[in-house]
Design a protein around this motif. Structure first.
Motif, mmCIF file in Angstrom:
data_model
loop_
_atom_site.group_PDB
_atom_site.id
_atom_site.type_symbol
_atom_site.label_atom_id
_atom_site.label_comp_id
_atom_site.label_asym_id
_atom_site.label_seq_id
_atom_site.Cartn_x
_atom_site.Cartn_y
_atom_site.Cartn_z
ATOM 1 N N LEU A 7 0.821 -1.210 0.000
ATOM 2 C CA LEU A 7 0.000 0.000 0.000
ATOM 3 C C LEU A 7 0.860 1.269 0.000
ATOM 4 O O LEU A 7 0.338 2.375 -0.134
ATOM 5 C CB LEU A 7 -0.928 0.013 1.216
ATOM 6 N N GLU A 8 2.161 1.109 0.150
ATOM 7 C CA GLU A 8 3.065 2.254 0.166
ATOM 8 C C GLU A 8 3.325 2.755 -1.260
ATOM 9 O O GLU A 8 2.963 2.111 -2.244
ATOM 10 C CB GLU A 8 4.387 1.865 0.835
ATOM 11 N N SER A 9 4.009 3.894 -1.354
ATOM 12 C CA SER A 9 4.345 4.451 -2.664
ATOM 13 C C SER A 9 5.381 3.576 -3.353
ATOM 14 O O SER A 9 6.097 2.794 -2.699
ATOM 15 C CB SER A 9 4.895 5.869 -2.514
ATOM 16 N N VAL A 12 8.849 4.063 -1.815
ATOM 17 C CA VAL A 12 9.072 3.344 -0.560
ATOM 18 C C VAL A 12 9.284 1.863 -0.836
ATOM 19 O O VAL A 12 10.159 1.221 -0.237
ATOM 20 C CB VAL A 12 7.882 3.567 0.408
ATOM 21 N N ILE A 13 8.501 1.305 -1.754
ATOM 22 C CA ILE A 13 8.648 -0.112 -2.110
ATOM 23 C C ILE A 13 10.040 -0.366 -2.679
ATOM 24 O O ILE A 13 10.708 -1.338 -2.322
ATOM 25 C CB ILE A 13 7.557 -0.531 -3.117
ATOM 26 N N GLN A 14 10.510 0.530 -3.545
ATOM 27 C CA GLN A 14 11.837 0.344 -4.136
ATOM 28 C C GLN A 14 12.932 0.424 -3.083
ATOM 29 O O GLN A 14 13.875 -0.380 -3.100
ATOM 30 C CB GLN A 14 12.094 1.382 -5.231
ATOM 31 N N GLN A 259 4.524 -9.364 -4.519
ATOM 32 C CA GLN A 259 4.794 -9.200 -3.088
ATOM 33 C C GLN A 259 6.238 -8.707 -2.944
ATOM 34 O O GLN A 259 7.183 -9.513 -2.911
ATOM 35 C CB GLN A 259 4.573 -10.529 -2.356
ATOM 36 N N PRO A 260 6.435 -7.393 -2.878
ATOM 37 C CA PRO A 260 7.787 -6.830 -3.031
ATOM 38 C C PRO A 260 8.748 -7.153 -1.909
ATOM 39 O O PRO A 260 9.966 -7.107 -2.103
ATOM 40 C CB PRO A 260 7.524 -5.325 -3.111
ATOM 41 N N SER A 312 -7.399 -0.715 -8.511
ATOM 42 C CA SER A 312 -8.534 -0.148 -7.764
ATOM 43 C C SER A 312 -8.569 -0.609 -6.318
ATOM 44 O O SER A 312 -9.236 0.004 -5.484
ATOM 45 C CB SER A 312 -9.851 -0.525 -8.462
ATOM 46 N N CYS A 313 -7.822 -1.670 -5.993
ATOM 47 C CA CYS A 313 -7.805 -2.165 -4.610
ATOM 48 C C CYS A 313 -6.938 -1.299 -3.704
ATOM 49 O O CYS A 313 -6.973 -1.457 -2.487
ATOM 50 C CB CYS A 313 -7.321 -3.608 -4.560
ATOM 51 N N GLY A 314 -6.148 -0.400 -4.291
ATOM 52 C CA GLY A 314 -5.303 0.481 -3.496
ATOM 53 C C GLY A 314 -3.861 0.044 -3.387
ATOM 54 O O GLY A 314 -3.009 0.799 -2.906
ATOM 55 N N ARG A 315 -3.554 -1.168 -3.855
ATOM 56 C CA ARG A 315 -2.162 -1.623 -3.815
ATOM 57 C C ARG A 315 -1.359 -0.944 -4.923
ATOM 58 O O ARG A 315 -1.865 -0.756 -6.030
ATOM 59 C CB ARG A 315 -2.104 -3.149 -3.961
ATOM 60 N N ASN A 316 -0.115 -0.641 -4.626
ATOM 61 C CA ASN A 316 0.752 0.022 -5.601
ATOM 62 C C ASN A 316 1.807 -0.913 -6.165
ATOM 63 O O ASN A 316 2.871 -0.471 -6.598
ATOM 64 C CB ASN A 316 1.427 1.232 -4.948
#
Length: 429
Positions: A7-9, A12-14, A259-260, A312-316
């Motif tokens: 759910l993070e940007s 942040v995921i990177q 799943q990062p 649309s689920c909000g996951r990035n």
């Protein structure tokens, strides 16, 4: 683990992935015989691999490398190994994978958040219709994931529609974990026994092993036939033993979510370069948080397309579309490039087809030949012509098609020691 990182940007995921990547480089440079040799042979300083883009300094790892140097990938003393699994060996000799206690915890976490992605909660009961034995990772992963999530699980195992329905009616599960074509057998048995599937209490199915969707995410023929008689939600998943990670659809059903915290993915072209966004290429993975047998830039052999538009689920997180095909199973046939899944979709259109196998070979002039062997309820010249016409309309080519009895096809589909049906028999060297 980092719950809700999806759910993070993307920034942040990177950052999280690059931190985990640096930890991985430190770990394998100390414990992996295979990767220490690679770093030495290619004059690579693993401490200089700090960003995702730095990964391309490391050569890819192939299935052949895993087969040839299987033991060299092990990073722990054998006393730490808790569980042994093997790959299915679809495209070669099976490879052994060892898991430590920590790896089993990671596997449970992976499946728990995968179930959560599909909307499953601790209030649900899952019926497992796949094997948990025979060195098969998936069944174990599902059991561990349901346990971590706090959901109930019914371990019925593969096949036997009568026992599956007895368990459904007796224990009232809300979701099935199932190979989608088996749902058609459950529907057929239900109709024979006067059971209405839509009154069973099943809300959805977590589907493995077969595709449910076309490349635009519309339902393919198989999924459409299921939905005609059983109005349940169908969730596609994609996973492999090598990555100990799953890509599972959310309620939007627009591809399996990455799943990062567990895996880095690259999608590479024939030259080993990252493909442009939205273009198909070979999925190449680097595992994060694996203790016994981590992999760096492992080429899965699967041709996929990634989707990076917001969900649309909000996951990035990036989403993977359905597997287009296996790289080694690409067929050049009469000027057309084909992958077996496209042929599955054509064949699944026909209710009369009970089972089939696709045999691929080289002919005397060195080009590919296809022979589809079919077991049908009522084989006839009319059915054969209809199948050929459908191939011509959908794929622009017509392979050789033969009718055989069901027993013959089943013997081809389930060779000795097989854990799952073999649908493609590739005789090309």
């Amino acid at each position: 683990m980092t719950p809700n990182i999806d759910l993070e940007s993307t920034a942040v995921i990177q950052r999280l992935q690059e931190q985990r990547l640096q930890e991985l480089m430190l770990y394998v440079s100390e414990y992996s015989t295979y990767y220490k040799r690679i770093f030495k042979d290619y004059n690579i300083n693993p401490m200089e691999i700090n960003t995702l883009s730095d990964l391309n300094k490391i050569p890819v790892t192939t299935k052949e490398d895993l087969q040839k140097y299987n033991d060299d990938f092990l990073c722990v003393d054998r006393k730490k190994i808790i569980d042994y699994v093997t790959t299915s060996g679809t495209l070669g000799e099976p490879v052994t994978f060892a898991l430590t206690d920590m790896d089993l915890d990671r596997l449970a976490y992976n499946e728990a958040i995968s179930f959560g992605c599909a909307g499953i909660t601790s209030d649900d009961i899952l019926q497992l219709t796949t094997t948990i034995d025979r060195r098969f990772m998936a069944g174990l992963a599902y059991f561990l994931g349901a346990r971590q999530l706090g959901a109930g699980i019914i371990r019925v195992g593969a096949g036997i529609p009568e026992l599956q329905w007895d368990s459904i009616l007796r224990f009232k599960p809300t979701y099935l974990i199932v190979v989608p074509s088996f749902l058609l057998k459950l529907i057929e048995y239900a109709h024979q026994q006067g059971i209405n599937p839509n009154e069973s209490g099943i809300k959805g199915a977590i589907c493995i092993g077969e595709s449910l969707r076309n490349e635009d995410f519309t339902l393919n023929t198989l999924a459409s036939k299921i939905k005609e008689d059983w109005d349940i939600s169908l969730y596609s998943t994609y996973a492999s033993t090598e990555m100990s990670t799953a890509f599972t659809e959310c309620e939007a059903q627009q591809g399996g979510h990455h799943q990062p915290e567990l895996i880095i993915i690259e999608i590479l072209d024939e030259a080993g370069k990252q493909v442009a966004d939205g273009k198909p290429g070979e999925l190449t993975i680097t595992t994060l948080g694996v203790e016994a047998m981590p992999l760096i830039r492992f080429k899965t052999g699967d041709i996929v397309q990634a989707h990076s538009a917001p969900c649309s689920c909000g996951r990035n997180t990036m989403r993977l579309g359905p597997v287009i095909g296996r790289k080694k199973q690409m067929i050049k046939y009469k000027g057309t490039t084909l992958y077996p899944p496209a042929m599955y979709n054509v064949l699944n259109h026909f209710n009369d087809i009970e089972a089939f196998v696709i045999e691929i070979d080289h002919n005397s002039i060195g080009t590919d030949e296809i022979c589809i062997k079919i077991a049908a309820q009522n084989p006839s010249e009319g059915l054969l012509q209809n199948i050929k016409d459908h191939f011509r309309a959908k794929l622009r080519v017509t392979p050789k098609i033969e009718f055989h009895d069901f027993k013959t096809i089943q013997e081809l589909r389930f060779p000795k020691m097989s854990r799952k049906p073999v649908v493609v028999i590739d005789h090309r060297s």
